[in-house]
Design a protein around this motif. Sequence first.
Motif, PDB file in Angstrom:
ATOM      1  N   TYR A  15       0.835  -1.200   0.000  1.00 55.70           N
ATOM      2  CA  TYR A  15       0.000   0.000   0.000  1.00 55.70           C
ATOM      3  C   TYR A  15       0.868   1.248   0.000  1.00 55.70           C
ATOM      4  N   LEU A  16       0.417   2.263  -0.716  1.00 61.46           N
ATOM      5  CA  LEU A  16       1.091   3.538  -0.779  1.00 61.46           C
ATOM      6  C   LEU A  16       0.183   4.592  -0.155  1.00 61.46           C
ATOM      7  N   TYR A  17       0.682   5.271   0.867  1.00 60.87           N
ATOM      8  CA  TYR A  17      -0.039   6.358   1.521  1.00 60.87           C
ATOM      9  C   TYR A  17       0.506   7.666   0.961  1.00 60.87           C
ATOM     10  N   LEU A  18      -0.386   8.563   0.571  1.00 62.85           N
ATOM     11  CA  LEU A  18       0.020   9.865   0.049  1.00 62.85           C
ATOM     12  C   LEU A  18      -0.502  10.979   0.938  1.00 62.85           C
ATOM     13  N   THR A  25       3.806  12.839  -7.424  1.00 59.85           N
ATOM     14  CA  THR A  25       5.010  13.547  -7.859  1.00 59.85           C
ATOM     15  C   THR A  25       6.177  13.401  -6.894  1.00 59.85           C
ATOM     16  N   ARG A  26       5.927  13.172  -5.617  1.00 64.09           N
ATOM     17  CA  ARG A  26       7.016  13.063  -4.633  1.00 64.09           C
ATOM     18  C   ARG A  26       7.494  11.625  -4.440  1.00 64.09           C
ATOM     19  N   VAL A  27       6.865  10.679  -5.126  1.00 62.52           N
ATOM     20  CA  VAL A  27       7.274   9.275  -5.008  1.00 62.52           C
ATOM     21  C   VAL A  27       8.322   8.993  -6.083  1.00 62.52           C
ATOM     22  N   PRO A  28       9.545   8.622  -5.678  1.00 63.31           N
ATOM     23  CA  PRO A  28      10.604   8.381  -6.669  1.00 63.31           C
ATOM     24  C   PRO A  28      10.252   7.213  -7.599  1.00 63.31           C
ATOM     25  N   PRO A  29      10.621   7.299  -8.871  1.00 63.25           N
ATOM     26  CA  PRO A  29      10.333   6.216  -9.818  1.00 63.25           C
ATOM     27  C   PRO A  29      10.792   4.829  -9.350  1.00 63.25           C
ATOM     28  N   PRO A  30      11.953   4.687  -8.685  1.00 62.15           N
ATOM     29  CA  PRO A  30      12.341   3.341  -8.234  1.00 62.15           C
ATOM     30  C   PRO A  30      11.389   2.754  -7.187  1.00 62.15           C
ATOM     31  N   VAL A  31      10.629   3.607  -6.528  1.00 59.90           N
ATOM     32  CA  VAL A  31       9.624   3.132  -5.573  1.00 59.90           C
ATOM     33  C   VAL A  31       8.293   2.916  -6.287  1.00 59.90           C
ATOM     34  N   LEU A  32       7.910   3.856  -7.122  1.00 60.90           N
ATOM     35  CA  LEU A  32       6.595   3.831  -7.759  1.00 60.90           C
ATOM     36  C   LEU A  32       6.470   2.797  -8.878  1.00 60.90           C
ATOM     37  N   GLU A  62       5.131  10.791  10.054  1.00 62.04           N
ATOM     38  CA  GLU A  62       6.480  11.309   9.845  1.00 62.04           C
ATOM     39  C   GLU A  62       6.894  11.192   8.379  1.00 62.04           C
ATOM     40  N   ASN A  63       6.637  10.036   7.770  1.00 61.64           N
ATOM     41  CA  ASN A  63       6.993   9.847   6.360  1.00 61.64           C
ATOM     42  C   ASN A  63       6.210  10.777   5.445  1.00 61.64           C
ATOM     43  N   LEU A  64       4.935  10.977   5.745  1.00 56.89           N
ATOM     44  CA  LEU A  64       4.133  11.897   4.928  1.00 56.89           C
ATOM     45  C   LEU A  64       4.672  13.319   5.038  1.00 56.89           C
ATOM     46  N   ALA A  65       5.063  13.716   6.241  1.00 58.45           N
ATOM     47  CA  ALA A  65       5.593  15.068   6.437  1.00 58.45           C
ATOM     48  C   ALA A  65       6.946  15.245   5.756  1.00 58.45           C
ATOM     49  N   LEU A  66       7.810  14.230   5.837  1.00 55.75           N
ATOM     50  CA  LEU A  66       9.153  14.334   5.267  1.00 55.75           C
ATOM     51  C   LEU A  66       9.210  14.048   3.773  1.00 55.75           C
ATOM     52  N   GLY A  68       6.245  12.958   1.756  1.00 55.99           N
ATOM     53  CA  GLY A  68       4.995  13.121   1.012  1.00 55.99           C
ATOM     54  C   GLY A  68       4.317  11.795   0.725  1.00 55.99           C
ATOM     55  N   PHE A  69       4.943  10.691   1.166  1.00 57.85           N
ATOM     56  CA  PHE A  69       4.365   9.365   0.972  1.00 57.85           C
ATOM     57  C   PHE A  69       4.908   8.400   2.025  1.00 57.85           C
ATOM     58  N   HIS A  70       4.208   7.292   2.177  1.00 59.43           N
ATOM     59  CA  HIS A  70       4.664   6.178   3.024  1.00 59.43           C
ATOM     60  C   HIS A  70       4.344   4.896   2.270  1.00 59.43           C
ATOM     61  N   LEU A  71       5.310   3.991   2.197  1.00 57.36           N
ATOM     62  CA  LEU A  71       5.124   2.709   1.524  1.00 57.36           C
ATOM     63  C   LEU A  71       4.974   1.616   2.571  1.00 57.36           C
ATOM     64  N   GLN A  72       3.848   0.918   2.528  1.00 61.98           N
ATOM     65  CA  GLN A  72       3.601  -0.207   3.437  1.00 61.98           C
ATOM     66  C   GLN A  72       3.760  -1.501   2.654  1.00 61.98           C
ATOM     67  N   LEU A  73       4.763  -2.273   3.040  1.00 57.91           N
ATOM     68  CA  LEU A  73       5.068  -3.541   2.377  1.00 57.91           C
ATOM     69  C   LEU A  73       4.546  -4.712   3.199  1.00 57.91           C
TER      70      LEU A  73
END
Length: 89
Positions: A15-18, A25-32, A62-66, A68-73
């Motif tokens: 899951y990706l939290y935005l 736009t703030r999610v790097p391509p290697p993650v997205l 914290e991840n959203l603030a820093l 702009g996204f959080h990745l839940q694996l």
Amino acid sequence: MHAYVYKSLRKADTYLYLAARDDFTRVPPPVLDPLGRLEFVMDVALVPGRTLARVDVAVVRENLALRGFHLQLPPGQMDPMTEDWGTDG
């Protein structure tokens, strides 16, 4: 704080939290890119005292603030944002 949650249709239990709805736009391509197509699941208020199934609300906030996204694996997988990206020469 609100989060907008998307599930990966390519990677199970991922899951990706935005911080902003549909703002990838703030999610790097290697993650997205490895996530493939994403489907909006829900928006959630990340208030103190709230619990989420597999992640600490404080970490998501914290991840959203820093970032702009959080990745839940899925359990047992490493967060790609903590991997060594070869920058220490």
